[in-house]
Write a protein that holds these residues in place. Structure first.
Motif, PDB file in Angstrom:
ATOM      1  N   CYS A 116      34.018  53.796  54.251  1.00  0.00           N
ATOM      2  CA  CYS A 116      33.118  54.172  55.347  1.00  0.00           C
ATOM      3  C   CYS A 116      32.395  55.445  54.941  1.00  0.00           C
ATOM      4  O   CYS A 116      33.036  56.427  54.586  1.00  0.00           O
ATOM      5  CB  CYS A 116      33.920  54.382  56.635  1.00  0.00           C
ATOM      6  N   CYS A 125      35.577  52.541  59.759  1.00  0.00           N
ATOM      7  CA  CYS A 125      35.778  53.273  61.003  1.00  0.00           C
ATOM      8  C   CYS A 125      35.743  52.267  62.146  1.00  0.00           C
ATOM      9  O   CYS A 125      35.352  51.116  61.954  1.00  0.00           O
ATOM     10  CB  CYS A 125      34.719  54.360  61.182  1.00  0.00           C
ATOM     11  N   HIS A 130      28.717  51.609  63.426  1.00  0.00           N
ATOM     12  CA  HIS A 130      28.738  51.922  62.006  1.00  0.00           C
ATOM     13  C   HIS A 130      29.390  50.809  61.196  1.00  0.00           C
ATOM     14  O   HIS A 130      28.693  49.980  60.614  1.00  0.00           O
ATOM     15  CB  HIS A 130      29.406  53.279  61.753  1.00  0.00           C
ATOM     16  N   CYS A 131      30.732  50.764  61.142  1.00  0.00           N
ATOM     17  CA  CYS A 131      31.394  49.696  60.370  1.00  0.00           C
ATOM     18  C   CYS A 131      31.539  48.446  61.223  1.00  0.00           C
ATOM     19  O   CYS A 131      30.718  47.554  61.166  1.00  0.00           O
ATOM     20  CB  CYS A 131      32.734  50.188  59.838  1.00  0.00           C
TER      21      CYS A 131
HETATM   22 ZN   LIG Z   1      32.134  53.538  59.430  1.00  0.00          ZN
END
Ligand SMILES: [Zn+2]
Length: 336
Positions: A116, A125, A130-131
Motif C-alpha cells: 500500500c 489498507c 485506496h486499496c
Molecule cells: Zn492502501
C-alpha cells in the motif's frame, strides 16, 4: 539388521497398495476429464490440488489506525463483507472473493508487489478509496443486525470455496479493478487509470439497470455549481449562463463522458465527477432557470467487474469463473 521373510512380504504388500492407489487416482482424473464439456476441457485454469500454504497479509486497519497481521483468507472475509452486499448470489460473492484475493496478492512484496503506497509496511489498507474496503466483525454486526449469522456464514463459504484462487494473466496475478454498478458497458481501464492492461476491454454488463444504484442525480443551484468550480480552479463562471459554459468534448467507447470543457478549462470527466461527487462519468446535464441537474447512470469508475452485473449473472446460473472471465478478458483462475 536384515529383513526377515515376513518383513519382505510386508514391504511388498505396502508397495503394491501404493501402486493400486496411484492407479485408482489416475483413473479418476481420466474419468473426470471425460465428463467435462468441450468448453471445460478447453479451459487452461491451473488448479493444482496441493494443500495451499497459509499466506499472511499485513493490513493497515484504518478503524483502529494499526498495522495488523492476518491470514489472507481471514482478511478476505472482511473485504467481501465490506465490498459487496452479503445478500448477493453465492457465485457473485465467490467472484468477489477471488477478485479481492487477487488484488491483495498482487500488492504483496512476496509476489513482486509494492504494498500500500499510503502506509509503510502494509501490503494493503482497509480504505475503499485506496486499496479495498475491509470491515471488522463489529462493523458487520452493525450493518447486518439480526442477519449477521446468516450473512457471515455466506461470506465464509464464498471465501472457503475459492480458497487460494486468484486471477492470473501470463503467469502473474492481474491488477484488479471492480466497481458497484455499470452503465451497461464496462470502461476501458486506460480511460480511468493511466495504464493500459490487456485483460480490460470494454464488455457488456447485464442487469445493472434493475438495481437501485443504477440512476443517480445531483441538483445544485447555478451559484453553488459556480462556487465549487471557483474554489477548485479559480475560474469564475456566470451562473446565469451555465449551459453555454459547459461543453462535452467526447465520449468513451462505453458511452461515458471522456472529456469536458467548463469555463474554458478542459477536464477529464473522472476529475469532474470527483469535484461534484457524481456516481459515474455517464452524465447528462439539465439546465433549469436557477439550478443545474447532473443525472448519472451506473455507480463507480466502470472498470472490471460490475458487482451488480455479477449478481445478475449469478441469478442466471453462471458460475463465479464465468463471471470473472466475462469481465476480465483472457485471465486464468490459478492458485497462489
Ligand atoms: Zn492502501
Amino acid at each position: 539388521m536384515r529383513p526377515t521373510g515376513r518383513g519382505i512380504l510386508v514391504i511388498i504388500t505396502v508397495i503394491l497398495m501404493f501402486f493400486s492407489v496411484l492407479l485408482q487416482l489416475s483413473g479418476k482424473n481420466e474419468e473426470d476429464s471425460q465428463n467435462k464439456t468441450p468448453e471445460e476441457k478447453k479451459s487452461d485454469d491451473i488448479i493444482i490440488e496441493t494443500e495451499t500454504k497459509e499466506l499472511y497479509i499485513s493490513l493497515y486497519n484504518h478503524w483502529n489506525k494499526r498495522l495488523e497481521t492476518l491470514t489472507l483468507e481471514d482478511y478476505l472475509i472482511g473485504v467481501v463483507a465490506g465490498e459487496m452486499p452479503a445478500s448477493y448470489g453465492m457465485e457473485a460473492l465467490k467472484a468477489q472473493a477471488v477478485a479481492a484475493r487477487t488484488l491483495a496478492v498482487y500488492q504483496m512484496p512476496a509476489y513482486g508487489g509494492k504494498g500500500c503506497s499510503q502506509h509503510e509496511n502494509a501490503d494493503v489498507c482497509s480504505s475503499f478509496a485506496h486499496c479495498q474496503e475491509w470491515i471488522t466483525q463489529n462493523q458487520m454486526r452493525k450493518n447486518w443486525g439480526s442477519d449477521f449469522d446468516e450473512y457471515f456464514r455466506r461470506i465464509q463459504q464464498a471465501v472457503e470455496e475459492t480458497r487460494g484462487e486468484i486471477m492470473t494473466y501470463e503467469g502473474r496475478p492481474i491488477e484488479v479493478f471492480y466497481h458497484s454498478t455499470s452503465n451497461g458497458r464496462t470502461e476501458d481501464v486506460s480511460e480511468v487509470f493511466s495504464n493500459s492492461l490487456p485483460y480490460y476491454s470494454s464488455v457488456e454488463s447485464y442487469g445493472d439497470e434493475n438495481t437501485s444504484r443504477f440512476e443517480g442525480k445531483v441538483t445544485l443551484t447555478n451559484q453553488k455549481f459556480a462556487d465549487i468550480f471557483y474554489s477548485k480552479y479559480g475560474i469564475k463562471l456566470n451562473p446565469k449562463k451555465l449551459s453555454s459554459q459547459i461543453k462535452i468534448n467526447g465520449y468513451t467507447k462505453s458511452g461515458r463522458i471522456k472529456e469536458i470543457t467548463v469555463g474554458g478549462k478542459k477536464l477529464r470527466a473522472t476529475e469532474f465527477r470527483l469535484l461534484y461527487g457524481l456516481n459515474s462519468t455517464d452524465i447528462t446535464f439539465e439546465f433549469g432557470d436557477d439550478t443545474i441537474t447532473m443525472k448519472t447512470k451506473g455507480f463507480g469508475h466502470g472498470v472490471g467487474m460490475s458487482q451488480a452485473g455479477a449478481n445478475y449473472m449469478a441469478g442466471q446460473g453462471y458460475t463465479y469463473k464465468d463471471i470473472l472471465k466475462h469481465y476480465y478478458t483472457g485471465v486464468l483462475i490459478s492458485r497462489y
